[in-house]
Every structure is written in structure tokens, then in C-alpha cells.
Design an enzyme around this catalytic site. Structure first.
Site, mmCIF file in Angstrom:
data_model
loop_
_atom_site.group_PDB
_atom_site.id
_atom_site.type_symbol
_atom_site.label_atom_id
_atom_site.label_comp_id
_atom_site.label_asym_id
_atom_site.label_seq_id
_atom_site.Cartn_x
_atom_site.Cartn_y
_atom_site.Cartn_z
ATOM 1 C CG PHE A 140 0.048 -3.005 9.680
ATOM 2 C CD1 PHE A 140 1.296 -3.609 9.573
ATOM 3 C CD2 PHE A 140 -1.050 -3.828 9.873
ATOM 4 C CE1 PHE A 140 1.448 -4.988 9.638
ATOM 5 C CE2 PHE A 140 -0.920 -5.209 9.937
ATOM 6 C CZ PHE A 140 0.321 -5.787 9.833
ATOM 7 C CB SER A 141 -1.576 1.374 5.656
ATOM 8 O OG SER A 141 -1.033 0.557 4.662
ATOM 9 N NE ARG A 147 -6.091 -3.955 8.329
ATOM 10 C CZ ARG A 147 -6.773 -4.991 8.767
ATOM 11 N NH1 ARG A 147 -6.869 -5.223 10.071
ATOM 12 N NH2 ARG A 147 -7.404 -5.801 7.929
ATOM 13 C CG ASP A 148 -5.313 0.482 6.836
ATOM 14 O OD1 ASP A 148 -4.228 0.057 7.276
ATOM 15 O OD2 ASP A 148 -6.139 -0.236 6.248
ATOM 16 C CD1 TRP A 172 -4.535 -7.332 -0.510
ATOM 17 C CD2 TRP A 172 -2.534 -8.138 0.071
ATOM 18 N NE1 TRP A 172 -3.909 -6.378 0.251
ATOM 19 C CE2 TRP A 172 -2.686 -6.846 0.625
ATOM 20 C CE3 TRP A 172 -1.355 -8.841 0.303
ATOM 21 C CZ2 TRP A 172 -1.694 -6.239 1.395
ATOM 22 C CZ3 TRP A 172 -0.368 -8.238 1.074
ATOM 23 C CH2 TRP A 172 -0.543 -6.957 1.618
ATOM 24 C CD1 TRP A 215 2.441 -7.569 3.499
ATOM 25 C CD2 TRP A 215 2.408 -9.109 5.121
ATOM 26 N NE1 TRP A 215 1.826 -6.997 4.608
ATOM 27 C CE2 TRP A 215 1.806 -7.936 5.620
ATOM 28 C CE3 TRP A 215 2.508 -10.213 5.956
ATOM 29 C CZ2 TRP A 215 1.288 -7.829 6.900
ATOM 30 C CZ3 TRP A 215 2.003 -10.113 7.260
ATOM 31 C CH2 TRP A 215 1.406 -8.933 7.712
ATOM 32 C CD GLU A 246 -7.055 -4.219 4.504
ATOM 33 O OE1 GLU A 246 -6.445 -4.670 5.487
ATOM 34 O OE2 GLU A 246 -6.697 -4.421 3.334
ATOM 35 C CG ASP A 294 -1.744 -1.152 1.463
ATOM 36 O OD1 ASP A 294 -1.673 -2.086 0.650
ATOM 37 O OD2 ASP A 294 -2.470 -1.178 2.465
#
Length: 503
Positions: free
Chosen positions: A105-106, A172-173, A310, A70, A227, A46
Site C-alpha cells: 500500500f501507499s 497506513r500510508d 473512489w 483495484w 489517509e 495514489d
């Protein structure tokens, strides 16, 4: 405001050594991209922290600097003055603290008091199951020079998911922005029953955050997790861009493992609730995920996404790299729909222009100097008497290897077919397209292992990674009846990514 530094700097130095050591070998790969951002070596996913800051565009990305798979996430970093010519900078973030030990993470970036802040999700695995055994928190890092980042001692700034029907671990993100006197942050989430949703937070100072509301939630075929959310305003309309996981295919739509798209609506900044319309796809191709946008000094809303998917086969992993970014695209709202347009700065890397006008195509035909593996095509095709017409890109000498773009006049469908494209995954993707004055306008960007097709001025876009042989460089036009190329332009596109020198 205190920061943590020592262990973080050590982890970055080790990761940089790993990447720089491998870079020379990686760069020999014939599929190595010319004008798309990719890592110096190893894994990328990302886009993160996309921002226009002090006269330059900064783009960060999810990066595993030790293998082409990953793994524990770092933040890679590039910058540019024109969105096309990018220079790699040192890795910006590394997992180094107890709250982000298994990955940074993002997240996103924002300017405050002249400094550049990154807001990201710290991830820790608490067991073997990657879906249930995790702890996610939201964190900040700061830089005065936009190169070296220090994590705040106050981290995490958001310690846990809110109460209610909100999954306690999957949140998240963060995408952060400022509106009037407050900072706002939107986070990807899901309910306990596996329905995608987004959460909205508010802060006066960027450091102390208060949960406002579940801003939007899926209904029907809207996925089990949203996401990489991003909320912004276009033409006085709020846009929520996000990447829902788990949509069921509907007709020609939603055939990738996960999707990326947007809804239009109105955000109530008092309640935090976004009233919105239907979900629309941002790209109808194979390889487009986790888009993030920024606004620049010209007031343009620019989007960039991960040019991969993915669980998709990535042949470049055999050469110790994986993943890339799409071309930056300007988002325009017209007639209630978003158009994604190539940015004008592409002109900065053009060379060797070739122009043809008013050519009749019937059967299969090639044109002198319209070939290559790093180029832009701008073509207007009048259907005339044809019922099917299109192009074969990156064809080999025997004509057995090619990527096909085909338009069917009767069904009004554009097809991107990579079943004969070479190595890597095959497949077909389709997009509904109406001719304008009986004409199809295509802008096609070919790189060493990618194709991006902008249809009718960005009304639809189709993106895909392809892995042809190095000598597969022919381009052929085809039609089942007389059609007319009223206008055909081709430019070679120059190499525009600068990697750090080996020290």
C-alpha cells in the site's frame, strides 16, 4: 542490512509482462492522456514515493497490473528531469512476502547514505470484511540505482499500531522525512470510534521506530479516517496535507466521496503534537485525492495527486486502464492560504502559440485556432457589464456536448459543470471566487480526458475527468452582457510520456 530478492523479482517480472502485453491496445484509446502520467495498462491510484533524487524526479504510484480494477497493490514507477516529460521504469514493488501478501500500500521515499529507500504499508487480509479483517504493517525497501528495489530482511519495521484509542488495523500510508538528527514518519489512522487522526513516529536510523504521539485528531465534521498524511514546512509554517474520508457536505464543499486538503499549524518536535487551524480544500473539482509533496533542488514544494475518485465511474476501464495523475503543482503560502500554481516547466511541452487581445464577447463566440483536445489556455476576462460569463470546452459540432466553466458575478461563484461532457459521470462543482480589479484570470489545461482549471493565480483549482467524443474539440466563450477578453493565449501541449518498449 539484509534484503529479500528472489520471489519479489519473479512477481515484478510477471506483472511487467502483463502490463507490456496490454499496453499497445490501451494506447489506442482516444481518451488516453497526452501529458499526464498514467499506467502503461491497467489500474492506478495514489501517488507514492514522490522525491527529487540525484538530479531526477521519481514518482511511484499504486498499481494493479492485472486488471483495470483495484486489486493487490504494486508500485508503478516513472521518472523525469523536468516534472513534465516522464519515462516509465520497471515496477518497483510487488506483494511477495507474508507481511505484504495482499498489497504494497501507499508510502513515501527518502534518501539515506546515497541510497533510495521506500517506506510503505504492507497489507494482509485476514478475512472477508475489508474494513475489519486486515493487518497493516510498515516496511522498507532499498535501491542503489533507483530502479531495482529490495525489501529489507528486518521488515516489518513497525509491526503494529500503538496502544490507546487507536484503531489496531487501519494505520497506513507512511510519509517519512528528516528533521535535525531524527527521521520522522507520519501515518494515517482513526480512533476506535471512527474519528480520523494521524500518528507520529521517530527514528535515529530509519529502521527502528518509536511512537511519539497522536499528532492531530479530527473534531466535528472531520471524517472517520485520515489517509495519506504529509507534513512539511512552508514559510516557517507547518502544513499537514491529508485525505479525510467521510466528511459531510457543507454548502458547496465536500461533495466528492472523499476529500483532500490541508491545515496550517506548528509541530512540536519534542511532544509530536501539531497545533493547527481549520481544514482547507486543495481542489474544488471532482477528481483529486491522496496528494503527496516533495521538495526539489530549487527549494520548491511540489504536489501531485491522483486524478480520479473512489467509486467514480471510469469509462477508460473498458479499454483496460484506469486513473491518472494531476499536473504537478507548486505550493505557495500567501496571506495564510495555500495557492497551487502550475509549474513553469509546462513551457517545455508547449507549441503553436495563438494570441488575442482586447476582444469583446457577448452571446457565444469562438476564435480561430483556439480549439483542440491537448492544450493550455491563459485568459483574463474583465466582467464589464456581464453578470455571467465563461467557456464551453470540448464542444461537438452540434453544440450538444461540452464541459462548462461559468462565473456568476453576483454570487461570486465559479461553476464546473460536466453534465453535458459526454460519457462518464456528470455533476457540478462550485468554488467561491472574487474578481480582482473586476477581472477573472483562468489557466485551463485540457487533455484527452481531463480538465484542470487554475483560478486567479492558483488561489483555487478545479480538476475533473471528462470523456467527450474524439471530434469534440471546439472552445466557445459566452457572456450574458458585454465582457472583455483583455488577454487570451493558447498553446497546444505535446505528448510527453514515454512508455517502455515491448520486449
Amino acid at each position: 542490512m539484509e534484503t529479500n530478492t528472489n520471489n519479489h523479482k519473479e512477481q515484478i517480472a510477471k506483472a511487467m509482462q502483463s502490463v507490456i502485453t496490454e499496453h499497445e491496445k490501451v494506447n489506442q484509446d482516444p481518451w488516453r492522456l497526452n501529458y499526464h502520467v498514467a499506467t502503461p495498462a491497467f489500474w492506478m491510484n495514489d501517488p507514492n514515493g514522490f522525491i527529487y533524487y540525484k538530479g531526477e524526479y521519481h514518482l511511484f504510484y499504486q498499481h494493479h497490473p492485472y486488471s483495470p480494477e483495484w486489486g493487490p497493490m504494486f508500485w508503478g514507477h516513472v521518472k523525469s528531469t523536468d516534472l513534465m516529460q516522464w519515462t516509465h521504469l520497471p515496477i518497483a514493488l510487488a506483494p511477495s512476502e507474508d507481511y505484504d501478501a495482499d498489497g504494497c500500500f501507499s508510502g513515501s521515499a527518502i534518501e539515506k547514505d546515497g541510497n533510495l529507500y521506500l517506506m510503505y504499508t504492507g497489507n494482509v487480509w485476514t478475512g472477508e470484511n475489508r474494513d475489519t479483517d486486515l493487518k497493516q504493517v510498515q516496511c522498507l525497501a532499498v535501491s542503489e540505482d533507483a530502479i531495482h528495489f529490495d525489501k529489507l530482511k528486518e521488515n516489518p519495521v513497525i509491526l503494529e499500531a500503538p496502544e490507546g484509542n487507536i484503531h489496531p488495523y487501519h494505520f497506513r500510508d507512511p510519509k517519512v522525512w528528516k528533521h535535525n538528527d531524527y527521521y520522522y514518519c507520519v501515518l494515517g489512522s482513526k480512533t476506535n470510534e471512527e474519528t480520523g487522526q494521524i500518528l507520529l513516529y521517530r527514528s535515529r536510523d530509519l529502521f527502528s521506530w518509536k511512537f511519539m504521539a497522536v499528532s492531530a485528531k479530527g473534531e466535528g465534521n472531520f471524517g472517520y479516517m485520515w489517509e495519506c498524511p504529509d507534513i512539511f514546512t512552508l514559510e516557517e509554517q507547518e502544513v499537514l496535507v491529508m485525505s479525510p474520508q467521510g466528511l459531510t457536505p457543507e454548502g458547496d464543499k465536500y461533495h466528492n466521496l472523499h476529500q483532500a486538503g490541508y491545515v496550517l499549524g506548528k509541530l512540536n518536535y519534542d511532544t509530536g503534537v501539531l497545533q493547527h487551524g481549520e481544514f482547507e480544500m486543495l481542489d474544488y473539482g471532482f477528481d483529486f485525492y491522496a496528494p503527496q509533496t516533495t521538495i526539489d533542488d530549487q527549494g520548491r514544494r511540489i504536489m501531485i495527486a491522483w486524478m480520479a475518485m473512489w467509486e467514480s465511474e471510469m469509462p477508460e476501464q473498458n479499454q483496460n486502464w484506469a486513473g491518472a495523475m494531476t499536473l504537478p503543482r507548486q505550493l505557495i503560502l500567501e496571506n495564510g492560504k495555500i495557492k497551487s500554481k502550475p509549474i513553469p516547466e509546462i513551457e517545455n511541452i508547449r507549441g503553436n502559440q495563438v494570441i488575442y487581445e482586447n476582444l469583446i464577447v457577448e452571446g457565444e463566440v469562438a476564435f480561430k485556432e483556439v480549439d483542440g483536445n491537448s492544450l493550455e489556455l491563459d485568459v483574463y476576462i474583465n466582467a464589464n457589464e456581464a453578470s455571467q460569463f465563461g467557456l464551453k470546452l470540448r464542444m461537438n459540432e452540434t453544440g450538444e456536448q461540452y464541459t462548462e466553466l461559468k462565473y456568476d458575478v453576483n454570487s461570486g461563484v465559479m461553476t464546473f459543470d460536466r453534465n453535458q461532457a459526454g460519457s462518464g459521470p456528470g455533476g457540478v462543482r462550485k468554488a467561491p471566487v472574487q474578481l480582482i480589479n473586476n477581472t477573472l484570470h483562468l489557466r485551463i489545461f485540457i487533455d484527452k480526458s481531463s480538465v484542470e482549471v487554475f483560478i486567479n493565480d492558483g488561489e483555487k483549482v478545479m480538476t475533473g475527468r471528462i470523456y467527450p467524443d474524439e471530434n469534440s474539440t471546439s472552445i466557445r466563450f459566452f457572456s450574458d452582457g458585454p465582457c472583455q477578453l483583455t488577454h487570451l493565449k493558447k498553446w497546444d501541449l505535446k505528448h510527453s510520456i514515454t512508455y517502455m518498449e515491448k520486449k
